[in-house]
Design a protein around this motif. Sequence first.
Motif, PDB file in Angstrom:
ATOM      1  N   LEU A 226      -4.254   8.692  11.670  1.00 40.34           N
ATOM      2  CA  LEU A 226      -2.928   8.070  11.708  1.00 40.34           C
ATOM      3  C   LEU A 226      -1.993   8.856  12.615  1.00 40.34           C
ATOM      4  O   LEU A 226      -1.265   8.282  13.420  1.00 40.34           O
ATOM      5  CB  LEU A 226      -2.347   7.977  10.298  1.00 40.34           C
ATOM      6  CG  LEU A 226      -0.924   7.422  10.198  1.00 40.34           C
ATOM      7  CD1 LEU A 226      -0.886   5.966  10.648  1.00 40.34           C
ATOM      8  CD2 LEU A 226      -0.410   7.554   8.777  1.00 40.34           C
ATOM      9  N   LYS A 227      -2.026  10.164  12.507  1.00 36.73           N
ATOM     10  CA  LYS A 227      -1.177  11.012  13.346  1.00 36.73           C
ATOM     11  C   LYS A 227      -1.531  10.851  14.821  1.00 36.73           C
ATOM     12  O   LYS A 227      -0.652  10.715  15.676  1.00 36.73           O
ATOM     13  CB  LYS A 227      -1.330  12.469  12.913  1.00 36.73           C
ATOM     14  CG  LYS A 227      -0.403  13.422  13.605  1.00 36.73           C
ATOM     15  CD  LYS A 227      -0.515  14.812  13.012  1.00 36.73           C
ATOM     16  CE  LYS A 227       0.482  15.740  13.677  1.00 36.73           C
ATOM     17  NZ  LYS A 227       0.475  17.070  13.057  1.00 36.73           N
TER      18      LYS A 227
ATOM     19  N   ALA B 297      -0.472   7.349  16.131  1.00 33.48           N
ATOM     20  CA  ALA B 297       0.970   7.282  16.368  1.00 33.48           C
ATOM     21  C   ALA B 297       1.353   8.061  17.617  1.00 33.48           C
ATOM     22  O   ALA B 297       2.207   7.634  18.390  1.00 33.48           O
ATOM     23  CB  ALA B 297       1.726   7.823  15.160  1.00 33.48           C
TER      24      ALA B 297
ATOM     25  N   ILE C  21      -3.230   1.939  14.054  1.00 34.17           N
ATOM     26  CA  ILE C  21      -2.227   2.068  12.990  1.00 34.17           C
ATOM     27  C   ILE C  21      -2.341   0.884  12.035  1.00 34.17           C
ATOM     28  O   ILE C  21      -2.262   1.042  10.817  1.00 34.17           O
ATOM     29  CB  ILE C  21      -0.810   2.185  13.579  1.00 34.17           C
ATOM     30  CG1 ILE C  21      -0.660   3.520  14.294  1.00 34.17           C
ATOM     31  CG2 ILE C  21       0.250   2.055  12.501  1.00 34.17           C
ATOM     32  CD1 ILE C  21       0.637   3.665  15.055  1.00 34.17           C
TER      33      ILE C  21
ATOM     34  N   LEU D 268      -5.129   1.468   9.633  1.00 37.91           N
ATOM     35  CA  LEU D 268      -4.973   2.612   8.740  1.00 37.91           C
ATOM     36  C   LEU D 268      -3.856   2.462   7.715  1.00 37.91           C
ATOM     37  O   LEU D 268      -3.792   3.238   6.770  1.00 37.91           O
ATOM     38  CB  LEU D 268      -4.715   3.881   9.559  1.00 37.91           C
ATOM     39  CG  LEU D 268      -5.870   4.356  10.431  1.00 37.91           C
ATOM     40  CD1 LEU D 268      -5.387   5.404  11.427  1.00 37.91           C
ATOM     41  CD2 LEU D 268      -6.978   4.912   9.561  1.00 37.91           C
ATOM     42  N   VAL D 269      -2.964   1.474   7.901  1.00 37.23           N
ATOM     43  CA  VAL D 269      -1.781   1.355   7.049  1.00 37.23           C
ATOM     44  C   VAL D 269      -1.780   0.002   6.346  1.00 37.23           C
ATOM     45  O   VAL D 269      -1.999  -1.031   6.975  1.00 37.23           O
ATOM     46  CB  VAL D 269      -0.489   1.522   7.892  1.00 37.23           C
ATOM     47  CG1 VAL D 269       0.740   1.326   7.034  1.00 37.23           C
ATOM     48  CG2 VAL D 269      -0.470   2.869   8.573  1.00 37.23           C
TER      49      VAL D 269
ATOM     50  N   PHE E 281       6.173   6.411  12.655  1.00 39.07           N
ATOM     51  CA  PHE E 281       4.988   7.077  12.125  1.00 39.07           C
ATOM     52  C   PHE E 281       4.740   8.402  12.827  1.00 39.07           C
ATOM     53  O   PHE E 281       4.339   9.378  12.203  1.00 39.07           O
ATOM     54  CB  PHE E 281       3.748   6.175  12.250  1.00 39.07           C
ATOM     55  CG  PHE E 281       3.650   5.129  11.194  1.00 39.07           C
ATOM     56  CD1 PHE E 281       3.560   5.471   9.859  1.00 39.07           C
ATOM     57  CD2 PHE E 281       3.649   3.789  11.530  1.00 39.07           C
ATOM     58  CE1 PHE E 281       3.461   4.511   8.873  1.00 39.07           C
ATOM     59  CE2 PHE E 281       3.555   2.813  10.557  1.00 39.07           C
ATOM     60  CZ  PHE E 281       3.467   3.172   9.224  1.00 39.07           C
TER      61      PHE E 281
ATOM     62  N   THR F 120       4.628  11.800  10.586  1.00 41.39           N
ATOM     63  CA  THR F 120       3.414  12.616  10.501  1.00 41.39           C
ATOM     64  C   THR F 120       3.629  14.011  11.063  1.00 41.39           C
ATOM     65  O   THR F 120       2.891  14.931  10.724  1.00 41.39           O
ATOM     66  CB  THR F 120       2.232  11.947  11.234  1.00 41.39           C
ATOM     67  OG1 THR F 120       2.592  11.694  12.591  1.00 41.39           O
ATOM     68  CG2 THR F 120       1.821  10.670  10.541  1.00 41.39           C
TER      69      THR F 120
ATOM     70  N   LYS G 146      -6.679   4.010   3.228  1.00 39.04           N
ATOM     71  CA  LYS G 146      -5.494   3.375   3.817  1.00 39.04           C
ATOM     72  C   LYS G 146      -4.239   4.008   3.263  1.00 39.04           C
ATOM     73  O   LYS G 146      -4.172   4.350   2.083  1.00 39.04           O
ATOM     74  CB  LYS G 146      -5.467   1.873   3.524  1.00 39.04           C
ATOM     75  CG  LYS G 146      -6.251   1.063   4.500  1.00 39.04           C
ATOM     76  CD  LYS G 146      -5.824  -0.371   4.437  1.00 39.04           C
ATOM     77  CE  LYS G 146      -6.213  -1.018   5.744  1.00 39.04           C
ATOM     78  NZ  LYS G 146      -5.629  -2.289   5.936  1.00 39.04           N
ATOM     79  N   LEU G 147      -3.238   4.114   4.107  1.00 32.32           N
ATOM     80  CA  LEU G 147      -1.936   4.607   3.687  1.00 32.32           C
ATOM     81  C   LEU G 147      -1.249   3.519   2.881  1.00 32.32           C
ATOM     82  O   LEU G 147      -1.090   2.396   3.359  1.00 32.32           O
ATOM     83  CB  LEU G 147      -1.084   4.967   4.912  1.00 32.32           C
ATOM     84  CG  LEU G 147       0.323   5.466   4.624  1.00 32.32           C
ATOM     85  CD1 LEU G 147       0.291   6.824   3.962  1.00 32.32           C
ATOM     86  CD2 LEU G 147       1.117   5.536   5.917  1.00 32.32           C
TER      87      LEU G 147
END
Length: 188
Positions: free
Chosen positions: A33-34, A37, A45, A48-49, A107, A111, A175-176
């Motif tokens: 994710l980091k 972004a 993204i 992952l979200v 994001f 992060t 997943k976030l």
Amino acid sequence: MTLQKRIWDLIVLAIFVFAAAFVSAPWFAFRALKSAAQYEDVQAIGELVDFPAVRRGLTAQLVVDAPAAKPENPSIWRDPLGVFKKAVEPIAPPEPRVDRYLTVSGFNALTRGYAPNVAPAEPSSSDAIKQALKGPHPTIAYWDPNRVRIAVKRPEARGKLTVFTFERRALFTWKLVHIRLPANERQG
């Protein structure tokens, strides 16, 4: 060494590799994710979200407290100008405060430990190495087989934490689902 001993060693090694991959999968999801972004990879993204869940959680944190008693609507008999003023004032809703958190730059800032629209520019490659060694580094705040919380400290204020909650959706897929902001940024 016998064939049976080698097979047993391979089975034990496979169990350890599986356990290490299972335990570290949420950490890799956060790093993905980091990275997504940072490099503005919108598709990654999106994978992952869980946007509806994150939006609900952020909206609940950013809601401004409603006044205890709403003022009474103006009456045409008591306040005719107030009625006219209310009729012509725009009905546009206030800007959603959640949207700035759910952007690529939002994001990226979260992060890295910053609030959206407050984060400094990405450091150059030589400064990035120094900053990566200096920290602060994300830490695992909570871990269980289905839910993991990763805490990111603010670089300028170590007492402020942004906590990312990841939920397992498949064996190695995370997943976030929630972002908890530092206490001074929450309104509700």
